[in-house]
Design a protein around this motif. Structure first.
Motif, PDB file in Angstrom:
ATOM      1  N   CYS A 182       0.843  -1.192   0.000  1.00 19.23           N
ATOM      2  CA  CYS A 182       0.000   0.000   0.000  1.00 19.23           C
ATOM      3  C   CYS A 182       0.881   1.246   0.000  1.00 19.23           C
ATOM      4  O   CYS A 182       1.808   1.354   0.789  1.00 19.23           O
ATOM      5  CB  CYS A 182      -0.909  -0.016   1.220  1.00 19.23           C
ATOM      6  N   LEU A 202       0.187   4.065   1.013  1.00 24.44           N
ATOM      7  CA  LEU A 202      -0.035   4.933   2.166  1.00 24.44           C
ATOM      8  C   LEU A 202       0.562   4.328   3.429  1.00 24.44           C
ATOM      9  O   LEU A 202       1.287   4.989   4.155  1.00 24.44           O
ATOM     10  CB  LEU A 202      -1.550   5.097   2.373  1.00 24.44           C
ATOM     11  N   CYS A 203       0.250   3.036   3.680  1.00 25.47           N
ATOM     12  CA  CYS A 203       0.580   2.482   4.994  1.00 25.47           C
ATOM     13  C   CYS A 203       1.486   1.266   4.922  1.00 25.47           C
ATOM     14  O   CYS A 203       1.786   0.666   5.955  1.00 25.47           O
ATOM     15  CB  CYS A 203      -0.710   2.143   5.734  1.00 25.47           C
ATOM     16  N   SER A 224       0.960  -1.669   4.030  1.00 23.46           N
ATOM     17  CA  SER A 224       0.339  -2.979   4.250  1.00 23.46           C
ATOM     18  C   SER A 224       0.435  -3.804   2.961  1.00 23.46           C
ATOM     19  O   SER A 224       0.419  -3.261   1.850  1.00 23.46           O
ATOM     20  CB  SER A 224      -1.130  -2.784   4.647  1.00 23.46           C
ATOM     21  N   CYS A 271      -5.857   0.634   5.534  1.00 26.43           N
ATOM     22  CA  CYS A 271      -6.192   2.077   5.516  1.00 26.43           C
ATOM     23  C   CYS A 271      -7.302   2.422   4.529  1.00 26.43           C
ATOM     24  O   CYS A 271      -7.746   3.566   4.480  1.00 26.43           O
ATOM     25  CB  CYS A 271      -4.943   2.915   5.258  1.00 26.43           C
ATOM     26  N   CYS A 308      -6.596  -1.191  -0.020  1.00 23.53           N
ATOM     27  CA  CYS A 308      -5.823  -1.642   1.131  1.00 23.53           C
ATOM     28  C   CYS A 308      -6.794  -2.049   2.235  1.00 23.53           C
ATOM     29  O   CYS A 308      -7.703  -1.284   2.574  1.00 23.53           O
ATOM     30  CB  CYS A 308      -4.914  -0.518   1.607  1.00 23.53           C
ATOM     31  N   VAL A 319      -7.396   2.910   1.403  1.00 25.07           N
ATOM     32  CA  VAL A 319      -7.144   3.719   0.210  1.00 25.07           C
ATOM     33  C   VAL A 319      -7.266   2.805  -1.009  1.00 25.07           C
ATOM     34  O   VAL A 319      -6.926   1.618  -0.948  1.00 25.07           O
ATOM     35  CB  VAL A 319      -5.761   4.418   0.270  1.00 25.07           C
TER      36      VAL A 319
HETATM   37 ZN   LIG Z   1      -2.942   1.058   3.361  1.00 27.42          ZN
END
Ligand SMILES: [Zn+2]
Length: 292
Positions: free
Chosen positions: A8, A10-11, A13, A33, A30, A35
């Motif tokens: 991911c 963003l995070c 994962s 999060c 994801c 997204v």
């Molecule tokens: Zn994420």
């Protein structure tokens, strides 16, 4: 169908679930999060094909100006919110386009500056609105100052790496700076009802699509505290998007059905206010403060 080898954006994962396919691009969500992003990332060349011609075109200018009153109205609403948290200071609008928002913020007493890529928009903002506009990319521009308020209207969904953007935004922010973000809400009734035909899906220009939950995680990771979030619908546009899904057009044979459908759907507008209150409006606006 989980996606291997990608993380991911963003995070980090690794649990990404297939979400939908559009324009030959695959979108995954994801599971942590929430997204929704395109994988693999569209190449620079692919994006330029869509972005460059679009944002510097007369057609885009026309579309922008037809929404001028609406945009000024939204800017005045946000100006009220900004003032509550930061009554004065220097404000940067990232990707300021024709400068409508800056025009409102400037007249309301903020010291304003914009940064924009499209020459056609810069020309208007500088010459007609007499605004202070930097020409360039926020990620690489050599800024000479830091800001009390930074606004990102319909920007973050276009940026390949949201984390790199927020690192940059943080550097450009003074301590306790206010950050305003507006972006389409993937976790909205609007999206759920229109799916692949959602006007704001815009794949591949929109690389990452956020919900309140994904922005909360992103901002927390970058040292911003959320002050206030609201989701809302442009209900007129929502109705037009539904009619588009139903393949009704405001001309030709379906004209009468379109007109009736339009009137009928407006009867449900109080529902939009209701779901927006619970975070399911088609757009989300978020106000956050830099805390460390
Ligand atoms: Zn994420």
């Amino acid at each position: 169908m989980p996606l291997k080898k990608f993380k991911c954006r963003l995070c980090n994962s690794e649990k990404l679930d297939f979400f939908l396919m559009e324009n030959n691009y695959k979108l995954y969500r994801c599971s942590f999060c929430k997204v929704v992003s395109i994988y693999p990332q569209p190449t620079k060349i692919e994006l330029e094909k869509f972005n460059k011609n679009k944002y510097n075109s007369l057609q885009n200018k026309k579309a922008y100006f037809s929404a001028k009153n609406k945009l000024y109205e939204r800017a005045r609403l946000d100006d009220g919110f900004i003032k509550k948290f930061k009554p004065r200071g220097i404000l940067l609008d990232v990707g300021c386009s024709y400068g409508f928002y800056l025009d409102v913020f400037g007249k309301s007493g903020f010291q304003v500056q914009g940064i924009e890529l499209a020459p056609i928009a810069i020309k208007y903002a500088r010459n007609k609105l007499r605004l202070n506009i930097l020409k360039g990319d926020v990620m690489t521009y050599k800024f000479s100052k830091r800001y009390d308020i930074i606004t990102l209207y319909e920007i973050i969904e276009h940026i390949p790496s949201p984390n790199a953007l927020f690192k940059r935004i943080k550097k450009l922010s003074k301590s306790n700076a206010l950050l305003v973000i507006q972006t389409p809400n993937i976790n909205s009734v609007y999206f759920k009802l229109t799916g692949n035909k959602w006007f704001w899906l815009l794949v591949p220009q929109h690389i990452n699509l956020f919900s309140v939950q994904s922005l909360k995680i992103l901002l927390k990771n970058h040292g911003f505290q959320i002050l206030f979030t609201r989701t809302w619908d442009d209900y007129d546009e929502f109705v037009k998007n539904i009619l588009f899904v139903l393949r009704l057009k405001d001309k030709g044979k379906s004209k009468i059905l379109y007109f009736l459908g339009y009137k009928l759907l407006w009867l449900f507008s109080p529902l939009s206010s209701l779901w927006s209150k619970f975070g399911y409006g088609g757009e989300l606006t978020l106000f956050a403060q830099k805390i460390n």
